[in-house]
Design a protein around this motif. Structure first.
Motif, PDB file in Angstrom:
ATOM      1  N   LEU A 189      10.171  -3.688   1.050  1.00  0.00           N
ATOM      2  CA  LEU A 189       9.275  -3.054   0.420  1.00  0.00           C
ATOM      3  C   LEU A 189       8.963  -3.782  -0.762  1.00  0.00           C
ATOM      4  N   CYS A 190      10.080  -3.618  -1.637  1.00  0.00           N
ATOM      5  CA  CYS A 190      10.663  -3.996  -3.079  1.00  0.00           C
ATOM      6  C   CYS A 190       9.949  -5.543  -3.343  1.00  0.00           C
ATOM      7  N   ARG A 191      10.426  -6.258  -2.634  1.00  0.00           N
ATOM      8  CA  ARG A 191       9.869  -7.687  -2.083  1.00  0.00           C
ATOM      9  C   ARG A 191       7.895  -7.546  -2.100  1.00  0.00           C
ATOM     10  N   LYS A 192       7.850  -6.708  -2.098  1.00  0.00           N
ATOM     11  CA  LYS A 192       5.735  -7.148  -1.301  1.00  0.00           C
ATOM     12  C   LYS A 192       5.545  -7.876  -0.026  1.00  0.00           C
ATOM     13  N   THR A 230       4.410  -3.769   3.430  1.00  0.00           N
ATOM     14  CA  THR A 230       3.990  -2.563   2.880  1.00  0.00           C
ATOM     15  C   THR A 230       4.474  -0.899   3.813  1.00  0.00           C
ATOM     16  N   TRP A 231       4.455   0.185   3.512  1.00  0.00           N
ATOM     17  CA  TRP A 231       4.917   1.098   4.282  1.00  0.00           C
ATOM     18  C   TRP A 231       4.163   1.517   5.269  1.00  0.00           C
ATOM     19  N   THR A 278       5.438  -5.958  11.764  1.00  0.00           N
ATOM     20  CA  THR A 278       4.631  -5.754  10.462  1.00  0.00           C
ATOM     21  C   THR A 278       4.504  -7.332  10.003  1.00  0.00           C
ATOM     22  N   HIS A 337      -5.130  -1.361   5.168  1.00  0.00           N
ATOM     23  CA  HIS A 337      -4.052  -0.634   5.498  1.00  0.00           C
ATOM     24  C   HIS A 337      -4.644   0.691   6.250  1.00  0.00           C
TER      25      HIS A 337
END
Length: 326
Positions: free
Chosen positions: A208-211, A214-215, A261, A270
């Motif tokens: 998630l931090c590295r994109k 997504t959540w 994912t 999304h």
């Protein structure tokens, strides 16, 4: 005159290339791998290395001699990710020759049959895993997988039922479910990469931090499964366990974070990803609670992979310059 080459998805705009994305996913899986080594022994490394090496080799041979395409795609890291995920979905005592067959099916059938990365409609690792489950039910039966024992080699580990097997047998079976903390840390039976929820979440937060992801899919997957399992538990708590057990047991976390994912086989928008995740979560609980098998994550994700084109069509974005008329 320059030539514009258009390739299959994933199409990611930015500094991240497919190669960088795949190797970041590999890094995200390392915590789960380390926990697996701690609980199942060094045989985990042997199985993982064999799976990764076989996936790379099979992709190279198919690309070079059957498809006669550009073999540079072999080094983009996608075969490594497929090999690790396949290893994460098998028990630590699985014979290597069976795992090699799974790698051949994952790459040869699940990926290269459709033209390689970006063209496969189904997650290759899950294709290999389901093939092994259907072809070698004795070896893949959850009732005989090695129990987690810190720093114990998988060959010498004591076999026993997994948490899902206990849940499938009903709360009246007399078997004791592991406590929530053990399930978070990984002190329970299961496949290589699914036992520690914390290790998987660490990898998910990194991506998630590295994109990389997504959540939308992980959260909708887990939330829908939790709500549906919670409703069943409220209806009959003697027949259906508390929803937290469904989230932490089996491949729920692994599937939600690393397999559902997959940007190639999941929806583009999304909104579509939320629909996809909810479908995966609900189907998983249906398979677990009403189907003949204790696990259902792999089948749920593969079914939703097949529905992805319909989801993309249903929630497609408006064309550039489109104006809604009254």
């Amino acid at each position: 005159m320059s030539i514009l080459t258009i390739s299959g998805s994933p199409h990611v705009h930015g500094k991240m290339s497919t190669n960088k994305i795949m190797w970041n996913v590999v890094l995200a899986m390392l915590p789960a791998l380390l926990v697996s080594i701690y609980f199942f022994g060094w045989n985990v490394l042997l199985l993982t290395f064999a799976s990764v090496a076989a996936c790379i080799l099979f992709e190279y041979l198919i690309q070079k001699y059957l498809l006669k395409g550009d073999i540079s795609t072999v080094y983009d890291g996608s075969a490594v990710v497929t090999g690790m995920l396949l290893a994460f979905n098998v028990p630590s005592n699985l014979p290597i020759w069976i795992l090699l067959i799974g790698a051949l099916v994952a790459i040869g059938v699940g990926k290269m049959t459709f033209g390689g990365l970006g063209k496969n409609p189904f997650n290759p690792a899950l294709v290999g895993r389901v093939f092994l489950f259907l072809s070698f039910p004795t070896n893949m039966a959850m009732s005989s997988w090695p129990a987690a024992k810190p720093m114990c080699g998988a060959i010498d580990a004591v076999s026993g039922p997994t948490t899902l097997s206990i849940m499938k047998g009903g709360l009246q079976s007399g078997e004791q479910l592991p406590n929530v903390m053990d399930m978070l840390l990984g002190a329970m039976g299961g496949s290589l990469g699914e036992i520690s929820a914390i290790a998987i979440l660490i990898g998910g937060i990194y991506m998630l931090c590295r994109k990389i992801i997504t959540w939308h899919i992980p959260v909708s997957f887990l939330a829908s499964a939790f709500i549906f399992a919670g409703i069943l538990n409220l209806i009959d708590p003697t027949a259906y366990v508390a929803p937290i057990y469904h989230l932490l047991a089996g491949g729920m976390m692994l599937g939600a974070v690393f397999m559902a994912t997959d940007m190639v086989t999941s929806p583009l928008t999304h909104k579509g990803q939320i629909i996809f995740g909810c479908g995966c979560g609900i189907l998983t609980i249906i398979f677990r609670c009403f189907g003949p098998m204790p696990e259902g994550v792999s089948f749920a994700i593969l079914i939703m992979n097949g529905v992805t084109p319909l989801i993309n069509k249903y929630v497609k974005t408006n064309k550039f310059g489109y104006q809604k008329t009254k």
